[in-house]
Design an enzyme around this catalytic site. Structure first.
Site, PDB file in Angstrom:
ATOM      1  NE  ARG A 181      -0.884  42.031 101.780  1.00 16.69           N
ATOM      2  CZ  ARG A 181      -1.604  42.179 100.675  1.00 16.69           C
ATOM      3  NH1 ARG A 181      -1.169  42.968  99.694  1.00 16.69           N
ATOM      4  NH2 ARG A 181      -2.742  41.532 100.525  1.00 16.69           N
ATOM      5  CE  LYS A 205       0.102  38.523 101.404  1.00 13.50           C
ATOM      6  NZ  LYS A 205      -0.792  37.762 102.315  1.00 13.50           N
ATOM      7  CG  HIS A 276      -0.962  43.181 109.019  1.00 10.32           C
ATOM      8  ND1 HIS A 276      -0.584  43.255 107.686  1.00 10.32           N
ATOM      9  CD2 HIS A 276      -2.071  42.387 109.058  1.00 10.32           C
ATOM     10  CE1 HIS A 276      -1.419  42.520 106.956  1.00 10.32           C
ATOM     11  NE2 HIS A 276      -2.324  41.988 107.764  1.00 10.32           N
ATOM     12  NE  ARG A 279      -3.181  44.608 104.575  1.00  9.39           N
ATOM     13  CZ  ARG A 279      -3.413  44.771 103.267  1.00  9.39           C
ATOM     14  NH1 ARG A 279      -3.047  45.908 102.687  1.00  9.39           N
ATOM     15  NH2 ARG A 279      -3.990  43.832 102.561  1.00  9.39           N
ATOM     16  CG  HIS A 302      -7.993  41.891 101.123  1.00  9.48           C
ATOM     17  ND1 HIS A 302      -8.821  42.467 102.058  1.00  9.48           N
ATOM     18  CD2 HIS A 302      -6.782  41.772 101.727  1.00  9.48           C
ATOM     19  CE1 HIS A 302      -8.155  42.685 103.177  1.00  9.48           C
ATOM     20  NE2 HIS A 302      -6.910  42.265 102.992  1.00  9.48           N
ATOM     21  CE1 TYR A 311      -8.843  44.792 108.643  1.00  7.17           C
ATOM     22  CE2 TYR A 311      -9.353  44.157 106.388  1.00  7.17           C
ATOM     23  CZ  TYR A 311      -8.457  44.257 107.430  1.00  7.17           C
ATOM     24  OH  TYR A 311      -7.179  43.819 107.265  1.00  7.17           O
TER      25      TYR A 311
END
Length: 330
Positions: A181, A205, A276, A279, A302, A311
């Site tokens: 990110r 995150k 993004h 990404r 994730h 995806y």
């Protein structure tokens, strides 16, 4: 009205509006103080990013404003399932997007769970609050030849070894090579790069660390930046930051986004994408190349495999488009 929140070294500023589009009334002092305590919880205890905290505080303030509009005393015991549904229903009627409603539902659930856990309300009404189903759209991505052209454009721009051009090449190379990110990219320190093993250590995150590999072109871009580009921009304010702005401070996300947009504008036919988008493109191209879905999940950081599965839909959509165009009986 603008609400400014400051705690320690973190400063958050955000605007909140009612679903009808006008500024909400001032909260009673008791509820304003409660909002500050909740901000502490999100930022310091849960370790949420400033972006997430800003969004959740705006949503919760909207909920508390709705509570006060319904009950001027703003009693938390009146915050029941019926009131939560009424709050969301008023926004839906005003045309608020499903994705926004889904986020506000999550924010309300997190808030009521905190209220219950801290014994401010006797039971949690949020556990029965259903989120509206969102229509997930497939993200725009580069074709593999477009990604290759973008990397070549960034490389040619850095051919004269200009420090800023070397940095810009590294931005697009590392974003596409690793799929990290933009916030993770800008947060990288010098010690996070292992150019011999071609691995970057990323703080994602929820303050979760992961190691992400990158390839030869990105390793070359890193080597040139560290040897030629960074020393030319570094000063006493640079610290350990890997990427620097022209004044020597740590590169911010807005600058990185501008760089990506400008590089992709040089590629004919490429969609208008930011970091993004690179990404998304990296994830799609990994899966198209045969990478295992769980490996891609780990690389992207994730929490849920369902997020990564998006995806696979992109890849299938591309296969279908090619089939429809090329097959005689499509």
């Amino acid at each position: 009205m603008a609400l400014h929140y400051s705690r320690g070294t973190a400063t958050l500023s955000f605007m909140t509006t009612e679903a009808q589009g006008h500024a909400p009334e001032e909260l009673p002092a008791r509820l304003a103080e409660l909002l500050d305590l909740y901000a502490d919880h999100l930022l310091l205890e849960r370790g949420r990013s400033e972006h997430t905290v800003r969004a959740y505080l705006g949503d919760v303030r909207s909920l508390l404003s709705h509570l006060v509009a319904t009950d001027p005393d703003g009693r938390l015991e009146d915050l029941d399932l019926s009131m939560l549904r009424g709050w969301l229903s008023a926004q839906a009627a005003a045309g608020v997007a499903r994705t926004t409603l889904a986020r506000r539902t999550a924010a309300a659930r997190t808030f009521t769970a905190w209220l219950t856990r801290t014994r401010r309300i006797p039971r949690d009404p949020g556990v029965r609050l259903a989120a509206p189903k969102t229509h997930r759209t497939l993200p725009a991505v580069l074709r593999q030849n477009q990604a290759d052209e973008a990397m070549k454009a960034a490389e040619s721009g850095a051919a004269q070894l200009d420090p800023v051009a070397l940095r810009d090449r590294l931005i697009v190379e590392l974003l596409y090579a690793s799929g990290i990110r933009v916030g993770e990219l800008c947060g990288l320190d010098l010690a996070d790069i292992d150019n011999e093993r071609r691995v970057v250590r990323v703080l994602g995150k929820g303050d979760k660390q992961r190691s992400v590999p990158f390839g030869g072109p990105a390793a070359e871009a890193i080597e040139l930046w560290l040897r030629v580009g960074r020393p030319a921009l570094a000063n006493a304010q640079s610290g350990d930051a890997l990427l620097l702005g022209q004044r020597g401070r740590r590169l911010d996300q807005r600058q990185a986004r501008t760089v990506v947009h400008e590089v992709l504008e040089a590629v004919p036919g490429a969609p208008s994408l930011g970091p993004h988008g690179l990404r998304h493109s990296a994830a799609t191209h990994l899966l198209e190349g045969g990478a295992d879905l769980r490996v891609v999940q780990e690389l992207l950081g994730h929490n849920s495999l369902a997020t990564t599965q998006l995806y696979t839909h992109v890849s299938v959509a591309r296969l279908r488009a090619v089939h429809d165009q090329a097959h005689p009986r499509a």
